[in-house]
Design an enzyme around this catalytic site. Structure first.
Site, PDB file in Angstrom:
ATOM      1  N   ASP A  93     -68.498 -88.354  48.716  1.00 47.87           N
ATOM      2  CA  ASP A  93     -69.800 -87.714  48.919  1.00 47.87           C
ATOM      3  C   ASP A  93     -70.516 -88.444  50.042  1.00 47.87           C
ATOM      4  OD1 ASP A  93     -71.864 -85.976  48.591  1.00 47.87           O
ATOM      5  OD2 ASP A  93     -72.414 -86.635  46.571  1.00 47.87           O
ATOM      6  N   ASP A 128     -75.630 -82.425  53.653  1.00 47.24           N
ATOM      7  CA  ASP A 128     -76.323 -81.159  53.414  1.00 47.24           C
ATOM      8  C   ASP A 128     -77.595 -81.420  52.621  1.00 47.24           C
ATOM      9  OD1 ASP A 128     -74.464 -81.899  51.281  1.00 47.24           O
ATOM     10  OD2 ASP A 128     -75.183 -80.094  50.284  1.00 47.24           O
ATOM     11  N   ALA A 196     -76.110 -78.254  44.527  1.00 50.92           N
ATOM     12  CA  ALA A 196     -77.381 -78.296  43.790  1.00 50.92           C
ATOM     13  C   ALA A 196     -77.274 -77.625  42.422  1.00 50.92           C
ATOM     14  CB  ALA A 196     -78.497 -77.665  44.615  1.00 50.92           C
ATOM     15  N   CYS A 281     -57.304 -87.479  20.359  1.00 49.84           N
ATOM     16  CA  CYS A 281     -56.953 -88.245  21.546  1.00 49.84           C
ATOM     17  C   CYS A 281     -56.662 -89.687  21.131  1.00 49.84           C
ATOM     18  CB  CYS A 281     -58.082 -88.186  22.575  1.00 49.84           C
ATOM     19  SG  CYS A 281     -59.512 -89.247  22.215  1.00 49.84           S
ATOM     20  N   CYS A 284     -59.680 -91.442  19.470  1.00 51.18           N
ATOM     21  CA  CYS A 284     -60.098 -90.921  18.177  1.00 51.18           C
ATOM     22  C   CYS A 284     -59.016 -91.099  17.118  1.00 51.18           C
ATOM     23  CB  CYS A 284     -60.472 -89.452  18.311  1.00 51.18           C
ATOM     24  SG  CYS A 284     -61.865 -89.186  19.436  1.00 51.18           S
TER      25      CYS A 284
END
Length: 492
Positions: A93, A128, A196, A281, A284
């Site tokens: 980013d 942006d 956004a 998982c 868990c």
């Protein structure tokens, strides 16, 4: 279609694709989740993200790296892949998020693109302007113009094999999103994030997320990779993929773990409220909620983050299998029952059934009618459109029951809500093999009546009689006046 993105399978607007990332020398299968890695705080080591969770791509923030003295020079010297210990693809980013949060940053698109190239980013992002939802139109137009200039600056940059994002902005104005998508698609840039979105996602405004994505997609066209910036909750992945998104990134797995929150495909739970884990998982399976509450904060956070990632990647695999099997909208329907805002998002998606039908396969696995929303699916619309092309005999009986043993009609066709009538030769074709409940609801009956009306419109000389199973008034009112009706229940 960009030559670095290939679509392999479709369902609704969802697709399985292959995104070639030449600078990394890898091909990423989409839909793909890009875990956000904070270069200052590695909650889960990037090497583990790839080896244990199956992450083929991740995202980190080049602006934070550039602004942090203690790591900047090291990343420049070593390269981003070596610094993070990750041999998959890395997107970076630009600081746009910080711009949205704090109002100003000290870098231009040209500078940050060059920095991303220097540190070895595989997919870079320009600066942006993420216009927030509900901003006034004048602001949205002004900031969109700034974003367009950022895309032009990114096009002018020397990027080599590095791919570059072309964010699509426009706040909550569908026409601006569509126009921004059209502008972005006309550039030489490579990946197209819908920006956004975080404020909408955080506020559970999923219907507006769908509207923004569909508007952007209308401008972008069908052949480009679309990234939904800031999306990564497992609850909404099926909906977002069905709307046409291919890439997702989110720090939710780590941020929610820091706040003691446990992600599921139907929402978010607080660890302190759980007595049992509804998941198998590795985290868990090996721990109970009381165990996690008994660890130190750092260990609890790490384990919660691991669970959050496991459940998110599991859901993404489930979404891919649904696309391959042709039942993605069935999965979206199930997920929509988990939260009212998700149901709003599903209904908003079905508002675009005509657009979805253009990429929806003509033949799939079974169609399951499990809610009245299913009456608005693209398969129902497609069947109705095809009815307008069928030639009917002079005197035709349409019935929900079997053909009578003795009749004077030229032919007997079956009627199956929500699709409507069809000739016997089509009875074993998709979607007429659909599994529907015996107790049809009003929405299915109304949709079937629309199918009868389409057949009647296409065959104005045909005498039509409909035998229906006690259809509701709204359905009967959809029928042309010249269609004779018989209630099968009163006939016994």
């Amino acid at each position: 279609m960009r030559d670095h993105f290939e679509i392999r399978d479709h369902d609704a607007a969802g697709r399985i694709g292959r995104l070639e990332v030449p600078r990394a020398g890898v091909t990423v299968e989409t839909p793909a989740l890009l875990p956000v890695v904070n270069p200052n705080v590695l909650t889960i080591e990037p090497e583990r993200l790839r080896e244990e969770f199956g992450a083929e791509m991740l995202i980190t923030n080049s602006y934070i790296i550039r602004s942090t003295d203690r790591i900047r020079d090291r990343v420049v010297d070593e390269g981003l892949h070596e610094f993070l210990g990750f041999d998959g693809a890395i997107m970076t980013d630009s600081g746009s998020f910080q711009l949205a949060e704090y109002g100003d940053i000290d870098v231009t698109t040209a500078e940050i693109i060059e920095f991303q190239r220097r540190i070895g980013s595989d997919v870079a992002t320009p600066v942006d302007v993420p216009t927030p939802p509900d901003a006034d139109r004048e602001r949205a137009e002004r900031e969109l113009a700034t974003t367009k200039q950022a895309l032009a600056d990114a096009e002018d940059a020397d990027t080599g094999e590095m791919l570059v994002n072309a964010p699509v902005q426009g706040a909550t104005y569908a026409d601006l999103r569509e126009e921004a998508g059209r502008h972005a698609a006309a550039t030489d840039l490579d990946v197209f994030p819908v920006g956004a979105m975080v404020p909408l996602l955080n506020s559970y405004r999923y219907a507006e997320v769908v509207e923004a994505v569909r508007a952007a997609k209308r401008g972008l066209g069908p052949g480009v990779p679309v990234h939904l910036f800031g999306a990564g909750h497992p609850m909404m992945l099926a909906l977002a993929v069905a709307a046409g998104c291919d890439l997702f990134d989110s720090a939710a797995y780590a941020l929610m773990a820091r706040d003691g929150r446990y992600l599921t495909v139907s929402g978010t739970e607080h660890l302190e409220d759980l007595d049992y884990f509804p998941c198998s998982c590795p985290v868990c399976a090996d721990h109970a909620p009381a165990d996690l509450r008994g660890f130190g904060d750092g260990e609890t956070e790490r384990l919660l983050a691991e669970h959050n990632l496991h459940v998110t990647f599991e859901e993404l695999r489930r979404v891919k299998e649904a696309i391959r099997s042709g039942n993605l909208l069935d999965l979206v329907d199930r997920r929509a029952r988990g939260h009212p805002a998700m149901l709003d998002g599903y209904r908003a998606l079905l508002d675009h059934a005509e657009e979805l039908e253009r990429t929806d396969p003509g033949s799939k696995d079974a169609f399951f009618y499990t809610s009245h929303e299913a009456a608005r699916r693209p398969e129902v619309r497609r069947h109705r459109d095809r009815l307008g092309r069928l030639a009917a005999p002079d005197d035709l009986l349409l019935t929900e029951s079997k053909a009578p043993s003795d009749h004077a009609y030229d032919a007997v066709w079956r009627v199956k809500p929500p699709f409507g009538p069809y000739p016997p030769a089509l009875s074993e074709t998709y979607p007429l093999t659909a599994e529907v409940p015996e107790r049809t609801d009003d929405a299915a009956q109304v949709a079937a009546a629309a199918g009868v009306a389409a057949l009647a419109d296409a065959n104005p000389e045909t005498t039509l009689t409909l035998g229906h199973d006690a259809w509701c008034d709204a359905a009967l009112e959809r029928l042309p006046d010249r269609v004779a009706t018989e209630n099968l229940r009163t006939l016994g």
